[in-house]
Design a protein around this motif. Structure first.
Motif, short mmCIF file in Angstrom:
data_model
loop_
_atom_site.label_atom_id
_atom_site.label_comp_id
_atom_site.label_asym_id
_atom_site.label_seq_id
_atom_site.Cartn_x
_atom_site.Cartn_y
_atom_site.Cartn_z
N ALA A 11 0.84 -1.21 0.00
CA ALA A 11 0.00 0.00 0.00
C ALA A 11 0.87 1.25 0.00
O ALA A 11 0.59 2.23 -0.73
N LEU A 12 1.94 1.23 0.79
CA LEU A 12 2.79 2.42 0.91
C LEU A 12 3.63 2.68 -0.34
O LEU A 12 4.18 3.78 -0.50
N LYS A 13 3.71 1.70 -1.22
CA LYS A 13 4.41 1.92 -2.49
C LYS A 13 3.65 2.93 -3.37
O LYS A 13 4.20 3.45 -4.35
N HIS A 14 2.42 3.19 -3.01
CA HIS A 14 1.62 4.17 -3.76
C HIS A 14 1.81 5.59 -3.23
O HIS A 14 1.25 6.54 -3.79
N VAL A 15 2.59 5.75 -2.14
CA VAL A 15 2.82 7.08 -1.56
C VAL A 15 4.10 7.64 -2.18
O VAL A 15 5.19 7.11 -1.98
N ILE A 16 3.95 8.72 -2.93
CA ILE A 16 5.08 9.35 -3.62
C ILE A 16 5.58 10.54 -2.82
O ILE A 16 4.80 11.39 -2.40
N HIS A 17 6.90 10.57 -2.60
CA HIS A 17 7.51 11.70 -1.90
C HIS A 17 7.39 12.94 -2.78
O HIS A 17 7.85 12.94 -3.93
N GLU A 21 9.90 12.52 -5.84
CA GLU A 21 9.15 11.88 -6.92
C GLU A 21 9.43 10.38 -7.01
O GLU A 21 9.46 9.80 -8.09
N GLU A 22 9.67 9.75 -5.86
CA GLU A 22 9.77 8.30 -5.75
C GLU A 22 8.90 7.87 -4.59
O GLU A 22 8.59 8.66 -3.69
N ASP A 23 8.50 6.58 -4.61
CA ASP A 23 7.65 6.12 -3.52
C ASP A 23 8.49 5.94 -2.25
O ASP A 23 9.70 5.70 -2.31
N ALA A 57 2.46 15.95 4.95
CA ALA A 57 1.86 15.48 3.70
C ALA A 57 2.05 13.98 3.51
O ALA A 57 1.13 13.27 3.06
N ILE A 58 3.22 13.48 3.86
CA ILE A 58 3.50 12.05 3.66
C ILE A 58 2.72 11.20 4.65
O ILE A 58 2.22 10.13 4.31
N LYS A 59 2.57 11.67 5.90
CA LYS A 59 1.77 10.93 6.87
C LYS A 59 0.30 10.86 6.41
O LYS A 59 -0.33 9.79 6.50
N LYS A 60 -0.20 11.98 5.91
CA LYS A 60 -1.60 12.01 5.44
C LYS A 60 -1.79 11.07 4.25
O LYS A 60 -2.75 10.31 4.20
N ALA A 61 -0.81 11.11 3.32
CA ALA A 61 -0.90 10.24 2.14
C ALA A 61 -0.79 8.77 2.54
O ALA A 61 -1.41 7.90 1.92
N SER A 62 -0.01 8.50 3.58
CA SER A 62 0.14 7.12 4.04
C SER A 62 -1.18 6.60 4.63
O SER A 62 -1.57 5.43 4.41
N VAL A 63 -1.87 7.43 5.40
CA VAL A 63 -3.17 7.05 5.96
C VAL A 63 -4.14 6.73 4.83
O VAL A 63 -4.85 5.70 4.85
N GLN A 64 -4.17 7.59 3.82
CA GLN A 64 -5.09 7.38 2.69
C GLN A 64 -4.77 6.09 1.95
O GLN A 64 -5.67 5.34 1.55
N ALA A 65 -3.46 5.79 1.78
CA ALA A 65 -3.07 4.57 1.06
C ALA A 65 -3.46 3.33 1.85
O ALA A 65 -3.92 2.32 1.29
N ILE A 66 -3.29 3.35 3.17
CA ILE A 66 -3.67 2.21 4.01
C ILE A 66 -5.18 1.98 3.92
O ILE A 66 -5.64 0.84 3.78
#
Length: 369
Positions: A11-17, A21-23, A57-66
């Motif tokens: 799931a976290l592979k979908h979170v892009i820094h 610009e990499e996961d 931003a990355i924590k928020k994106a991680s929650v959404q991906a999970i």
């Protein structure tokens, strides 16, 4: 549906820094501490610094991906923790970075002509077109100023990158530094070991050697604190051991070679130099009289599997040149001049072979129990 760690990683592979610009998985930002307790999921994210602007931003994106790829009912909010990556220790700047090769010239005992060999080898290398330095590490018995007829020289200081550096005395194309330039030549040096080793460290580190192909260290005879200080301060390319053919000198040369090749020091021995190999009178240049024995260094070199780099005869001009400060290597057409030219070439070839086949020598680490 049960959760498991690989599902979280995928799931976290979908979170892009946003900045790279990499996961975040490919960037190794996901700590190996994923914990799953029923529907509760927790893990840590690694950042270079605590105040990284992309933390939120990355924590928020991680929650959404999970929620999207693991399960809407996953309990992840508030369970993502931030860790700061430990900073890699900054490497110490290399001492003498512009010096390509540092070669120690050593002997097991005194009186075998080590300083004469070191001086003439330095001149021979300079005559071959190399940039050469010679450091007189024989702190208690400095003889390089005499060998180069520079006893009256007094090195000056100048600023390099805001630091005071000692300008070596240059003669015959060789840059020299010696404790002999800083003390009265008529006074004996009565120093404790710490004073002598600190003096050597200062000559090494504070000398403005510049770019050199070879820096030769004329070490004192035997095995002492000075030798240990040298290998603990700089990375030696290798060592040249000087001996005469007689058994008493060879016994000490064997100890010198053993010191360098021992497990704790591990400095490659480039080879042996047989000094005073035979006596040749000036009026009979073809005659050889083996007054100290014949072939002793050759036999020792074969036994210890090291090279015999050269054999230097006893000729009156060597002694006269040393006393007058005019090394014999300045005259390549003389018997001794040719011998030292051949030695210089042999040392160059030995250093090249060593550098091709062996990794750089490591500075000896000081261990205290």
């Amino acid at each position: 549906m049960s959760f498991y760690p690989q599902l979280v990683i995928d799931a976290l592979k979908h979170v892009i820094h946003p900045g790279k610009e990499e996961d975040i998985v490919s960037l190794n930002m996901v700590e190996d501490d994923i914990r799953i307790d029923g529907k509760r999921i927790s893990f840590s994210l690694k950042f270079d610094r605590a105040n990284d602007p992309f933390v939120g931003a990355i924590k928020k994106a991680s929650v959404q991906a999970i929620k999207k790829y693991v399960g809407e009912d996953a309990e992840i909010e508030g369970n993502i923790f931030v860790k700061v990556k430990p900073k890699a220790p900054r490497p110490e700047p290399k001492l003498l970075p512009e010096v390509k090769n540092i070669v120690a010239v050593a002997s097991g005992k005194g009186g075998v002509g080590k300083s004469t060999v070191a001086s003439n080898l330095a001149v021979a290398l300079a005559q071959m077109g190399y940039k050469v330095g010679l450091l007189d590490a024989d702190v208690y018995g400095p003889s390089i100023p005499k060998m180069f007829k520079t006893e009256d020289a007094r090195p000056v200081l100048h600023k390099v990158d805001g630091k005071d550096k000692i300008v070596p005395v240059e003669k015959y194309g060789v840059k020299n530094l010696s404790i002999g330039y800083f003390v009265d030549p008529n006074d004996a040096l009565v120093w404790r070991g710490a004073m002598a080793t600190n003096a050597l460290k200062q000559l090494i580190s504070d000398g403005d050697w510049g770019e050199l192909d070879y820096l030769l260290l004329d070490l004192p005879p035997g095995t002492s604190d000075i030798h240990l200080t040298a290998v603990q301060t700089i990375s030696l390319t290798g060592a040249v051991v000087v001996s005469t053919p007689q058994d008493v000198a060879l016994a000490d040369a064997r100890k010198g070679i053993s010191m360098f090749t021992g497990e704790k020091i591990n400095v490659p021995v480039l080879g042996l130099v047989e000094n005073m190999a035979w006596f040749t009178p000036a009026e009979l240049p073809e005659n050889k009289y083996y007054i100290f024995g014949e072939g002793g260094c050759k036999k020792l070199a074969e036994e210890l599997n090291v090279k015999l780099l050269g054999q230097i005869p006893i000729v009156q001009s060597i002694r006269e040149g040393g006393d007058k400060g005019e090394p014999s290597a300045l005259n390549p057409d003389s018997i001794t001049g040719k011998a030292f030219a051949d030695l210089g070439q042999a040392v160059v070839e030995a250093v090249d072979e060593r550098n091709q086949n062996l990794p750089p020598t490591k500075i000896v680490e000081v261990t205290r129990k």
